[in-house]
Design an enzyme around this catalytic site. Sequence first.
Site, PDB file in Angstrom:
ATOM      1  N   GLY A  40      43.223  40.830  47.361  1.00 57.77           N
ATOM      2  CA  GLY A  40      42.737  42.156  46.963  1.00 57.77           C
ATOM      3  C   GLY A  40      41.319  42.210  46.709  1.00 57.77           C
ATOM      4  O   GLY A  40      40.348  41.763  47.536  1.00 57.77           O
ATOM      5  N   SER A  41      40.888  42.922  45.637  1.00 54.09           N
ATOM      6  CA  SER A  41      39.555  43.360  45.635  1.00 54.09           C
ATOM      7  C   SER A  41      38.299  42.299  45.455  1.00 54.09           C
ATOM      8  O   SER A  41      37.345  42.808  45.507  1.00 54.09           O
ATOM      9  CB  SER A  41      39.345  44.393  44.338  1.00 54.09           C
ATOM     10  OG  SER A  41      40.132  45.620  44.685  1.00 54.09           O
ATOM     11  N   ALA A  42      38.614  41.032  45.481  1.00 51.65           N
ATOM     12  CA  ALA A  42      37.827  40.048  45.382  1.00 51.65           C
ATOM     13  C   ALA A  42      36.821  40.237  46.664  1.00 51.65           C
ATOM     14  O   ALA A  42      35.574  39.932  46.480  1.00 51.65           O
ATOM     15  CB  ALA A  42      38.303  38.737  45.188  1.00 51.65           C
TER      16      ALA A  42
END
Length: 723
Positions: free
Chosen positions: A403-405
């Site tokens: 995800g957004s990491a």
Amino acid sequence: MKTKKRKKTHVSFRINWLFIVVFLLFSALILRLGFVQIVYGENYKREVEKTEDETVDSPVPRGKMLDRYDRVIVDNKPLNAVTYTRLKGVTQEDKLKVAKKLATLIDVPVTTDVFGKSDKKKDKNTIKLTERDLKDYWIATHPKAAAKKITAADKQKVKEGQLSEDDLYPLQLKRITKNELLSVKDDLEVIAIKSKMEGGYALTAQIIKSGLTDKELAVISEQLGNLPGVDTTTYWDRMYTYDGLLSTLLGKITSADEGLPSENLQYYLSHGYSRNDRVGKSYLEKQYEDVLRGQKARVQNVTDRSGNLVSQETVTEGQRGSDLILTIDMELQKQVEDILTKAVTSGAAGSRLMDRAFAIMMDPHTGDILAMGGKQLVTDKQTGARKVQDFALGNMTTSYEVGSAVKGATVLAGLDSGAIQPGTVFYDAPLKFAGGTIKKSSHPIGATGIQNALEQSSNVFMYRTVMSMAGETYRPGGKLNIPPSIFNKLRSYYSQFGLGISTGIELENESTGIRNTVTNEPGKALDFGIGQYDTYTPLQLVQYISTIANGGYRMKPHLVKEIREPELDSELKGSIQSSVEPEVLNRITMGQSEINLVKQGFRQVVTGSHGTGRLLNTGKYRQYNIAGKSGTAETFNKGVSVRNSTFVSYAPYDNPEVAVAVVIPSAYVAGTSNTLSKTVTGDVIKAYFDLKKEGEKEVEQKEEDAKTGNTELNGVKKDDNEQ
């Protein structure tokens, strides 16, 4: 009368010649024997008394493994053992006599399923006997009955070529009845010992049993004169001072029964190993086998022509293996694993689909792995209960959508490609495309720049960045036209941070993640930019965040810090043979000012009023000045919509000492949420700073003790000179 006299004279003449010939032959034979006796006698005598020399290598203790503060992780435990060396010319009857004698002196745990399922508990010394073992023994001890198993018809088939001699023994085995096997039921220990004796190689000591009791050792030592080929020795077993901590990563060594792995047999033999040597078979034990193995003791065996051992002489004493000093802080590792255990057990209470959690910590400036924790919940097949086990290896062997990491890499890719500028602002509202496709953030943010986009984790900002990199302009209701080449372009940028490629760690079996192959759906390219396409390992994530934390240098992660000479005194440090220097794999192409923009955004993730990681700026975590990026990936587990929860971070923000990646797959199901990844991040960073000072003080104390001659025993200091 004259005729008769002439005939008698003729016969006497022939007899005389015959005597002369016989005399000459005997004379020649006597002369030859005398010549051989005088001239070659000594040579033949030496030939009869000739002995054979053969040098045998004896194993020595392997090197130890210690953590960065010199705490012993893996050591060697001495065990009394009885061995058997198979000499040349030894018959089956000879070995059987020795086996029977040994069976009366030592207790050998044996199990077999031949007579029904065994209920005996096994330990590492337990020998499991097969039906074949029992049948071999029956044939050896019942030669006449065994011979009758071969019929006249069988022998005829051999003559006619329908059977070979090698086919007869399997026929004997096949024709042994259950009742006949019952006759050897009381001899299981003898059979077990004999099978061990036959498992060795000529003139190579084969361990029959390790862990002898003092009584067994004493009794055998007294009887060695009546046990040809038998000896007692010290056998070294691996001892793990932290129980199962980090066990999957430390690796294992083969047992004495396994010996050299068959797939690498020739390699090891060509490097001076014996077939039954114990060698590293996985991870650190295998990777550093050449260092850990040490120099074996060499013993010269002298045997006569019959194969009997005449004498033994030690050629070299040997030396135990060198020690590995790891980058790991084992006290930190212990706390990290406790934190993860708590996370998986509490998380599993809310979701049966959550079964693992990872946290990996690295020095962003050196690549030192400080802790590599992984825990997995497994279900016991018999009881159905779930238990937690070590899964540190999963940090490098398993990969997940994170995800957004990864949005920091997306922003830097956009800046470096010219798709966005430091002052770029996109309006975060749902993007609507032809066909009804809608791409949006978790909530509308409005006008947002780079730092705010990272703080609030704007998906739309990343979508617009990817579109700009692909030369696409957003048109509400328009068709999304993105060429497949954008996937390789993004991967090329991501790889600069270590995402999707090998991190360079020294261990084998590292996963580089899974590359999605769907390139004909433009929407997938947008998903790529928010970490919802390819998969990455926790190890790749910690290398990625370290690269940003240290200003753009991708450091090679490593687990071994130094290799030291072995020291007999455990209180002293061996001299350094070699040390692992920090290695820069590459410098990312983005400028420092661009990297600083992302770092500021990561700090706002924690300190901003709308930051997705603002939990880490409260209470006990505030003092560590953490910066980082959260990630939530939508995926499926067993057909259920779940969310992978991740968080990458470093601390302190202004002078990073430690980088952290936390990955919790299937942390929760759709429609729910939790803060596990952030709580784990805060707890492991707190543990790092709390323990760092303790570890440094411990090293200073050890060095001071070594200088003053003090040692510590059971927590009480005593001077070496004290009486």
